[in-house]
Design a protein around this motif. Sequence first.
Motif, PDB file in Angstrom:
ATOM      1  N   HIS A   1      20.871  19.150  33.557  1.00 38.25           N
ATOM      2  CA  HIS A   1      22.124  19.637  32.950  1.00 38.25           C
ATOM      3  C   HIS A   1      22.576  18.500  32.235  1.00 38.25           C
ATOM      4  O   HIS A   1      23.059  17.480  32.576  1.00 38.25           O
ATOM      5  CB  HIS A   1      22.699  20.173  34.158  1.00 38.25           C
ATOM      6  N   TRP A   2      23.248  19.130  31.108  1.00 37.45           N
ATOM      7  CA  TRP A   2      23.730  18.387  29.836  1.00 37.45           C
ATOM      8  C   TRP A   2      25.058  18.965  30.106  1.00 37.45           C
ATOM      9  O   TRP A   2      25.538  20.032  29.376  1.00 37.45           O
ATOM     10  CB  TRP A   2      23.257  18.325  28.556  1.00 37.45           C
ATOM     11  N   VAL A   3      26.386  18.408  30.563  1.00 41.13           N
ATOM     12  CA  VAL A   3      27.501  18.901  30.841  1.00 41.13           C
ATOM     13  C   VAL A   3      28.584  18.308  30.001  1.00 41.13           C
ATOM     14  O   VAL A   3      28.663  17.016  30.079  1.00 41.13           O
ATOM     15  CB  VAL A   3      27.965  18.660  32.521  1.00 41.13           C
ATOM     16  N   PHE A   4      29.442  19.036  29.204  1.00 41.64           N
ATOM     17  CA  PHE A   4      30.451  18.390  28.445  1.00 41.64           C
ATOM     18  C   PHE A   4      31.824  19.241  28.933  1.00 41.64           C
ATOM     19  O   PHE A   4      31.926  20.214  29.091  1.00 41.64           O
ATOM     20  CB  PHE A   4      30.401  19.030  26.912  1.00 41.64           C
ATOM     21  N   THR A   5      32.798  18.245  29.499  1.00 42.52           N
ATOM     22  CA  THR A   5      33.911  18.724  30.337  1.00 42.52           C
ATOM     23  C   THR A   5      35.177  18.810  28.970  1.00 42.52           C
ATOM     24  O   THR A   5      35.020  18.138  28.065  1.00 42.52           O
ATOM     25  CB  THR A   5      34.331  17.841  31.363  1.00 42.52           C
ATOM     26  N   ILE A   6      36.270  19.369  29.419  1.00 41.06           N
ATOM     27  CA  ILE A   6      37.283  19.387  28.426  1.00 41.06           C
ATOM     28  C   ILE A   6      38.580  18.907  28.845  1.00 41.06           C
ATOM     29  O   ILE A   6      39.544  19.297  28.044  1.00 41.06           O
ATOM     30  CB  ILE A   6      37.379  21.137  27.957  1.00 41.06           C
ATOM     31  N   ALA A   7      38.844  18.367  30.060  1.00 37.53           N
ATOM     32  CA  ALA A   7      40.230  17.952  30.434  1.00 37.53           C
ATOM     33  C   ALA A   7      39.911  16.455  31.165  1.00 37.53           C
ATOM     34  O   ALA A   7      40.561  16.542  32.177  1.00 37.53           O
ATOM     35  CB  ALA A   7      40.788  18.994  31.509  1.00 37.53           C
ATOM     36  N   GLU A   8      38.971  15.887  30.788  1.00 35.10           N
ATOM     37  CA  GLU A   8      39.008  14.459  31.747  1.00 35.10           C
ATOM     38  C   GLU A   8      39.995  13.644  31.637  1.00 35.10           C
ATOM     39  O   GLU A   8      40.460  12.991  32.317  1.00 35.10           O
ATOM     40  CB  GLU A   8      37.563  13.675  31.190  1.00 35.10           C
ATOM     41  N   GLU A   9      40.428  13.625  30.290  1.00 34.49           N
ATOM     42  CA  GLU A   9      41.804  12.724  30.211  1.00 34.49           C
ATOM     43  C   GLU A   9      43.124  13.112  30.976  1.00 34.49           C
ATOM     44  O   GLU A   9      43.954  12.207  31.006  1.00 34.49           O
ATOM     45  CB  GLU A   9      42.218  12.767  28.697  1.00 34.49           C
ATOM     46  N   VAL A  10      42.841  14.226  31.542  1.00 31.53           N
ATOM     47  CA  VAL A  10      44.299  14.365  32.611  1.00 31.53           C
ATOM     48  C   VAL A  10      43.585  14.379  33.837  1.00 31.53           C
ATOM     49  O   VAL A  10      44.435  14.962  34.615  1.00 31.53           O
ATOM     50  CB  VAL A  10      44.975  15.647  31.984  1.00 31.53           C
ATOM     51  N   GLY A  11      42.459  14.200  34.219  1.00 31.66           N
ATOM     52  CA  GLY A  11      41.879  13.958  35.333  1.00 31.66           C
ATOM     53  C   GLY A  11      41.331  15.128  36.145  1.00 31.66           C
ATOM     54  O   GLY A  11      40.899  15.100  37.410  1.00 31.66           O
ATOM     55  N   ILE A  12      41.076  16.234  35.272  1.00 31.87           N
ATOM     56  CA  ILE A  12      40.402  17.501  35.782  1.00 31.87           C
ATOM     57  C   ILE A  12      38.750  17.244  35.700  1.00 31.87           C
ATOM     58  O   ILE A  12      38.334  17.596  36.562  1.00 31.87           O
ATOM     59  CB  ILE A  12      41.014  18.623  35.121  1.00 31.87           C
ATOM     60  N   GLY A  13      38.462  16.964  34.516  1.00 31.32           N
ATOM     61  CA  GLY A  13      37.016  16.629  34.304  1.00 31.32           C
ATOM     62  C   GLY A  13      35.969  17.640  34.939  1.00 31.32           C
ATOM     63  O   GLY A  13      35.959  18.803  34.655  1.00 31.32           O
ATOM     64  N   ALA A  14      35.103  17.098  35.788  1.00 34.76           N
ATOM     65  CA  ALA A  14      33.995  17.910  36.165  1.00 34.76           C
ATOM     66  C   ALA A  14      34.385  18.646  37.547  1.00 34.76           C
ATOM     67  O   ALA A  14      33.508  19.126  38.201  1.00 34.76           O
ATOM     68  CB  ALA A  14      32.816  16.974  36.496  1.00 34.76           C
ATOM     69  N   ALA A  15      35.667  19.057  37.807  1.00 38.00           N
ATOM     70  CA  ALA A  15      35.954  19.579  38.903  1.00 38.00           C
ATOM     71  C   ALA A  15      35.563  21.063  39.251  1.00 38.00           C
ATOM     72  O   ALA A  15      35.024  21.445  40.353  1.00 38.00           O
ATOM     73  CB  ALA A  15      37.463  19.555  39.069  1.00 38.00           C
ATOM     74  N   SER A  16      35.096  21.770  38.176  1.00 40.72           N
ATOM     75  CA  SER A  16      34.765  23.186  38.290  1.00 40.72           C
ATOM     76  C   SER A  16      33.517  23.558  37.453  1.00 40.72           C
ATOM     77  O   SER A  16      33.177  24.736  37.509  1.00 40.72           O
ATOM     78  CB  SER A  16      35.759  23.862  38.018  1.00 40.72           C
TER      79      SER A  16
END
Length: 386
Positions: free
Chosen positions: A216-231
Amino acid sequence: MPRLNIDTEYLGDTLARLLQIPSPTGYTDMIVRMVCRELKEIGVPFELTRRGAIRATLKGKSPHGARAIISHVDTLGAQVKQLKDNGRLEVVPIGCWSARFAEGARVTIFSDAGSYRGTVLPLKASGHTYADEVDTAPVGWQHVEVRIDALSRNDTELEKLGIEVGDIIAIDPQPEFLENGYIVSRHLDNKAGVALMLAALRAMREEKIELELDAHWVFTIAEEVGIGAASVLTSDIASMVAVDNGTSAPGQNSSEFGVTIAMADQSGPFDYHLTKKMVRLCQENDIRYQKDIFRHYRSDSASALEAGHDVRTALITFGIDASHGYERIHMNALRSVAELVTAYLSSPVEIRRDAHETGSLAGFTTQPMTEAEADIELPEKAEEEA
């Protein structure tokens, strides 16, 4: 399976295109669309979460115990906090970065009425007016403001422009790609990681690599505010390797060349076995590497574990000088990390027990101990083998 050749021309071109699209956390729709177009061009199926995190999949022989490579498309930025009576904007940062690096930056303010250009300036910006006070003014977000390139002499005129509290502000990247391989820009964290992941995926797709496990190639949208790969992870994913920047600075062991393998960050050590495998793959594939520990740093891995995902995690990085400021990297490191990604995803499965979320002691991992400590475990080991 040896490492694959990475098309660095494609990697650099992709990075340049990513940098052209503003994507501070909370304003990532367009960068998500761009990455999805690239995945479609490569020929890899993908799906999006409600808010826009991306999961693309290269199918392997089994979906159980799958592997994931992850990076984030969001960047640092700012947000309007107040319309000031002098016609300028008080702002707060998106993500953790210093106002020292914001001073002088050209920006775009996104409002419902349209976008406006502007500049981040210290409150005392004119040397002809304040003389030496421009050098002694304190540093901090409360000591800067955004001057808008439109008629805005007071807060009433700001309101007429349609600018409101909460509007997102994107910081210009100002990229330079030098012939000697150095790349200087804001937001290399982590658009460089996204670019090298796409380059690695493209190489694997073109070589038609057969995989033991789904990748799986995963691209997250909120890493800079600490959420990242949470969901964004599925229950089938057993191991996750984050691709992000390493902190090349005094007191650190990171480098702008080769792969920097993180042994720990502020959230603690990364998975012992997966990290050791990253090191071994570098050695076996003649990929330059070094190890480091990051003190004021967290990645997508931390958010995944904090959200309750029982996955093994590792962090492989490209060294960045002046992270979260005017950043600099070298193409050598980007290519090396991409090579390691291809070597990892095509490597044999070693911990087959990880295909299941839970199980017996059979097949569970071991770690080195002293001879005396190992003797204590012998009865248990005999029971397991029986």
